[in-house]
Design a protein around this motif. Structure first.
Motif, PDB file in Angstrom:
ATOM      1  N   CYS A 222      -2.398 -12.837   3.005  1.00 49.39           N
ATOM      2  CA  CYS A 222      -2.218 -11.382   2.904  1.00 49.39           C
ATOM      3  C   CYS A 222      -3.538 -10.687   2.604  1.00 49.39           C
ATOM      4  N   LYS A 223      -4.392 -11.342   1.830  1.00 54.71           N
ATOM      5  CA  LYS A 223      -5.689 -10.764   1.482  1.00 54.71           C
ATOM      6  C   LYS A 223      -6.525 -10.471   2.726  1.00 54.71           C
ATOM      7  N   THR A 224      -6.318 -11.246   3.787  1.00 52.49           N
ATOM      8  CA  THR A 224      -7.050 -11.041   5.035  1.00 52.49           C
ATOM      9  C   THR A 224      -6.883  -9.615   5.544  1.00 52.49           C
ATOM     10  N   TYR A 225      -5.700  -9.050   5.314  1.00 52.59           N
ATOM     11  CA  TYR A 225      -5.358  -7.746   5.888  1.00 52.59           C
ATOM     12  C   TYR A 225      -5.411  -6.618   4.855  1.00 52.59           C
ATOM     13  N   ASP A 226      -5.972  -6.928   3.682  1.00 50.38           N
ATOM     14  CA  ASP A 226      -6.022  -5.953   2.589  1.00 50.38           C
ATOM     15  C   ASP A 226      -7.293  -5.118   2.691  1.00 50.38           C
ATOM     16  N   GLU A 227      -7.144  -3.827   2.988  1.00 56.95           N
ATOM     17  CA  GLU A 227      -8.296  -2.934   3.085  1.00 56.95           C
ATOM     18  C   GLU A 227      -8.403  -1.992   1.885  1.00 56.95           C
ATOM     19  N   SER A 228      -7.355  -1.936   1.069  1.00 57.80           N
ATOM     20  CA  SER A 228      -7.358  -0.998  -0.061  1.00 57.80           C
ATOM     21  C   SER A 228      -7.620  -1.678  -1.396  1.00 57.80           C
ATOM     22  N   GLY A 229      -7.646  -3.022  -1.418  1.00 55.29           N
ATOM     23  CA  GLY A 229      -7.874  -3.736  -2.675  1.00 55.29           C
ATOM     24  C   GLY A 229      -6.627  -3.929  -3.501  1.00 55.29           C
ATOM     25  N   ILE A 230      -5.437  -3.805  -2.862  1.00 51.27           N
ATOM     26  CA  ILE A 230      -4.177  -3.913  -3.607  1.00 51.27           C
ATOM     27  C   ILE A 230      -3.724  -5.359  -3.798  1.00 51.27           C
ATOM     28  N   VAL A 231      -4.371  -6.297  -3.081  1.00 46.57           N
ATOM     29  CA  VAL A 231      -3.993  -7.714  -3.164  1.00 46.57           C
ATOM     30  C   VAL A 231      -4.950  -8.451  -4.095  1.00 46.57           C
ATOM     31  N   LEU A 232      -4.388  -9.184  -5.060  1.00 46.46           N
ATOM     32  CA  LEU A 232      -5.165 -10.046  -5.943  1.00 46.46           C
ATOM     33  C   LEU A 232      -4.889 -11.484  -5.507  1.00 46.46           C
ATOM     34  N   CYS A 233      -5.828 -12.078  -4.784  1.00 49.25           N
ATOM     35  CA  CYS A 233      -5.607 -13.404  -4.196  1.00 49.25           C
ATOM     36  C   CYS A 233      -6.086 -14.487  -5.151  1.00 49.25           C
ATOM     37  N   CYS A 234      -5.155 -15.356  -5.566  1.00 45.54           N
ATOM     38  CA  CYS A 234      -5.453 -16.430  -6.516  1.00 45.54           C
ATOM     39  C   CYS A 234      -5.513 -17.769  -5.792  1.00 45.54           C
ATOM     40  N   ASN A 235      -6.450 -18.618  -6.205  1.00 40.97           N
ATOM     41  CA  ASN A 235      -6.619 -19.900  -5.525  1.00 40.97           C
ATOM     42  C   ASN A 235      -7.228 -20.909  -6.489  1.00 40.97           C
ATOM     43  N   SER A 236      -7.373 -22.154  -5.988  1.00 36.54           N
ATOM     44  CA  SER A 236      -7.848 -23.237  -6.835  1.00 36.54           C
ATOM     45  C   SER A 236      -8.098 -24.461  -5.965  1.00 36.54           C
ATOM     46  N   VAL A 237      -8.772 -25.471  -6.535  1.00 35.75           N
ATOM     47  CA  VAL A 237      -8.871 -26.771  -5.872  1.00 35.75           C
ATOM     48  C   VAL A 237      -7.973 -27.787  -6.571  1.00 35.75           C
ATOM     49  N   SER A 238      -7.070 -27.311  -7.424  1.00 33.35           N
ATOM     50  CA  SER A 238      -6.217 -28.215  -8.196  1.00 33.35           C
ATOM     51  C   SER A 238      -5.254 -29.007  -7.325  1.00 33.35           C
TER      52      SER A 238
ATOM     53  N   THR B  82      -9.600  -8.874 -19.317  1.00 34.55           N
ATOM     54  CA  THR B  82      -8.562  -9.815 -19.769  1.00 34.55           C
ATOM     55  C   THR B  82      -9.132 -11.212 -19.921  1.00 34.55           C
ATOM     56  N   LYS B  83      -9.951 -11.626 -18.948  1.00 33.73           N
ATOM     57  CA  LYS B  83     -10.556 -12.959 -19.042  1.00 33.73           C
ATOM     58  C   LYS B  83     -11.433 -13.067 -20.285  1.00 33.73           C
TER      59      LYS B  83
ATOM     60  N   LYS C 270      -9.367  -4.068  -6.234  1.00 33.48           N
ATOM     61  CA  LYS C 270      -9.747  -2.896  -7.036  1.00 33.48           C
ATOM     62  C   LYS C 270      -9.456  -3.065  -8.530  1.00 33.48           C
ATOM     63  N   PHE C 271      -8.911  -4.231  -8.901  1.00 31.36           N
ATOM     64  CA  PHE C 271      -8.564  -4.460 -10.304  1.00 31.36           C
ATOM     65  C   PHE C 271      -9.602  -5.328 -11.021  1.00 31.36           C
ATOM     66  N   LYS C 272     -10.787  -5.453 -10.446  1.00 33.70           N
ATOM     67  CA  LYS C 272     -11.796  -6.369 -10.978  1.00 33.70           C
ATOM     68  C   LYS C 272     -12.150  -6.071 -12.434  1.00 33.70           C
ATOM     69  N   LYS C 273     -12.430  -4.831 -12.753  1.00 33.23           N
ATOM     70  CA  LYS C 273     -12.856  -4.479 -14.104  1.00 33.23           C
ATOM     71  C   LYS C 273     -11.806  -4.872 -15.139  1.00 33.23           C
TER      72      LYS C 273
ATOM     73  N   GLU D 214       0.829  -1.213   0.000  1.00 33.75           N
ATOM     74  CA  GLU D 214       0.000   0.000   0.000  1.00 33.75           C
ATOM     75  C   GLU D 214       0.861   1.260   0.000  1.00 33.75           C
ATOM     76  N   HIS D 215       1.957   1.232   0.767  1.00 34.28           N
ATOM     77  CA  HIS D 215       2.818   2.406   0.861  1.00 34.28           C
ATOM     78  C   HIS D 215       3.455   2.736  -0.488  1.00 34.28           C
ATOM     79  N   TYR D 216       3.911   1.707  -1.207  1.00 33.79           N
ATOM     80  CA  TYR D 216       4.585   1.942  -2.485  1.00 33.79           C
ATOM     81  C   TYR D 216       3.633   1.812  -3.677  1.00 33.79           C
ATOM     82  N   ASN D 217       2.351   1.533  -3.386  1.00 31.68           N
ATOM     83  CA  ASN D 217       1.327   1.391  -4.429  1.00 31.68           C
ATOM     84  C   ASN D 217       1.740   0.360  -5.478  1.00 31.68           C
ATOM     85  N   VAL D 218       2.169  -0.797  -4.992  1.00 32.93           N
ATOM     86  CA  VAL D 218       2.565  -1.912  -5.855  1.00 32.93           C
ATOM     87  C   VAL D 218       1.587  -3.069  -5.630  1.00 32.93           C
ATOM     88  N   PRO D 219       0.915  -3.546  -6.666  1.00 29.01           N
ATOM     89  CA  PRO D 219      -0.029  -4.658  -6.484  1.00 29.01           C
ATOM     90  C   PRO D 219       0.684  -5.936  -6.028  1.00 29.01           C
TER      91      PRO D 219
END
Length: 473
Positions: A301-317, A341-342, A333-336, A276-281
């Motif tokens: 890390c997503k647990t503590y993300d209040e600004s939307g800077i974390v893109l948490c990826c997961n799977s059942v693979s 891209t998808k 905050k990068f949803k749109k 958040e401080h360096y504005n790096v996703p």
């Protein structure tokens, strides 16, 4: 509830002190849960949780139809692999041929696949998944042959959002985008947030698929020093971010592949603060988070993300169905941008398999399966470590992960595990050489072993054979 938690931890701590003081010796059988309840007045739940907690600390081990025994790991000081020290620069060394060699034999039934990056079929609830598949085909219009909406299967997104409470998340179905597997989620994030020539940060060692994906997108990878227990070194991360040349970070906070490291809670909070401080996703790969050995699921890390800077990826693979290609991202905050891209690169995910997993989550089958596979994997890790300590030369260093299904071994510096791979394959045993997990000339004397195979005498003999071969080298 708080008092009950205190009781089971208090009891676990007491037994740990007794083991370490010598009151209980390696191999001693502990009183049964019923005996402890009768003696102390504790509930079955409290004693069971205490014993499970001691298992997670590798103090005791359960033996089927026999009881609990003091583990021989409890009496040993296991040397852990040394932290990595990559050169802080953007390196790029060819690794493709070695990766092709290792994974070219993946389907060979005659090879003991200790290099596997996913659990064995014997650990998966295939019959229940098949039943869910038939049910989904009957319920779906046109048996699921049509496209799903771009954001993904609504039922699956609802269940993923509900499941987020396990790591302290408060997601809704609108916060989730489904993808074809976790690597699909990471790929969409990288394509969205970077352009050729950008520099990204990763741990070192890091999953080779991340390295190859980033390279294919024309990115430069800055590998940072990493502790094999606690993950990326925060001082190095802060220094790299302060250069203001970093486009994004890509980290595994829980049970990293290949090292098995897990960031402490305070490290996760600090990583988010730095982003958040360096504005790096931050692209966070939390694919192994559900495969913990303790009493509760670790946060991410997503647990503590209040600004939307974390893109948490997961799977059942890695936990349920590798071939179903069910993954997702919580893009903040990068949803749109991620959705766009998808649409351009994927359009839609496999309709049937995503519905099957949604139903698996909804009916509690996933939770029940996780309880079983976590216990199996934890026992496997203990058996692997015991056998390695007994069979490999003195001085071998091995990680002690608290989840996932990978061990990271550090051998004598004279041993090249790429050469050792060829030797092991002559005995039909496949390992993952350490050098494929970095673009730099490091980890040549290291290797990754998967304990995602069912434990057996044959598997024990394969590990013993590896130890003997290392000794000869």
């Amino acid at each position: 509830m708080k008092n009950a938690n205190y009781l089971y931890l208090q009891f676990a701590d007491r037994i740990e002190r007794q083991i370490k003081s010598g009151l209980f010796n390696v191999g001693d059988k502990l009183p049964s849960i019923r005996e402890i309840c009768a003696e102390t007045g504790y509930s079955m739940s409290t004693v069971s949780k205490a014993y499970y907690e001691m298992e997670s600390r590798s103090l005791i081990e359960s033996r089927p139809q026999s009881g609990y025994y003091v583990s021989n790991i409890s009496s040993r000081t296991i040397p852990e692999p040394t932290p990595s020290t990559p050169i802080i620069s953007c390196a790029n060394i060819e690794r493709e041929d070695l990766i092709d060699l290792v994974y070219g034999s993946m389907m060979d039934k005659n090879v003991t696949m200790l290099s596997l990056g996913f659990p064995s079929n014997e650990l998966l609830p295939i019959a229940k998944l098949n039943k869910g598949m038939v049910q989904a085909m009957r319920q779906f219009p046109n048996s699921g042959t049509g496209y799903d909406e771009v954001q993904g299967n609504l039922n699956l997104r609802k269940e993923i959002a509900r499941w987020s409470f396990t790591w302290g998340g408060t997601l809704t179905e609108d916060d989730v985008i489904t993808t074809p597997g976790c690597i699909g989620a990471i790929s969409h994030c990288l394509m969205t947030l970077t352009k050729p020539g950008d520099t990204i940060i990763t741990e070192s060692p890091v999953y080779f698929g991340i390295l190859q994906l980033a390279k294919s997108l024309g990115l430069y990878i800055m590998e940072l020093p990493t502790n094999m227990t606690t993950g990326i070194e925060l001082d190095a991360l802060k220094k790299a971010l302060s250069t203001k040349k970093i486009k994004l970070c890509l980290l595994m906070s829980n049970f990293s592949n290949p090292s098995g490291s897990m960031m402490p809670v305070e490290h996760k909070k600090e990583v988010v603060r730095l982003m958040e401080h360096y504005n790096v996703p931050l692209i966070e790969d939390d694919i192994y988070g559900d495969l913990y050995f303790g009493t509760s699921r670790p946060t991410n890390c997503k647990t503590y993300d209040e600004s939307g800077i974390v893109l948490c990826c997961n799977s059942v693979s890695k936990s349920l169905a590798p071939g179903y290609r069910v993954g997702w991202v919580s893009p903040g905050k990068f949803k749109k941008e991620i959705l766009r891209t998808k649409l351009y690169h994927t359009i839609s995910c496999p309709t049937i398999t995503h519905e099957v997993v949604a139903d698996f989550l909804k009916n509690g089958r996933y939770e029940n399966h996780l309880r079983k596979i976590r216990q199996i994997l934890h026992h496997n890790s203990i058996n692997y470590i015991n056998t390695i300590l007994e069979s490999f030369p003195a001085g071998t260093k091995v990680s002690q992960p608290q989840g996932g299904f990978f061990l990271w071994l550090e051998l004598d510096k004279k041993i090249d595990t790429a050469v050792f791979y060829q030797l092991a394959m002559k005995h039909n045993i496949s390992i993952a050489p350490g050098r494929i997990f970095s673009f730099q000339e490091q980890f040549c004397n290291c290797m990754r072993l998967s304990f995602g195979l069912p434990w057996s005498n044959e598997l024990r003999e394969s590990i013993q054979m590896l130890g003997m071969l290392v000794g000869k080298m």
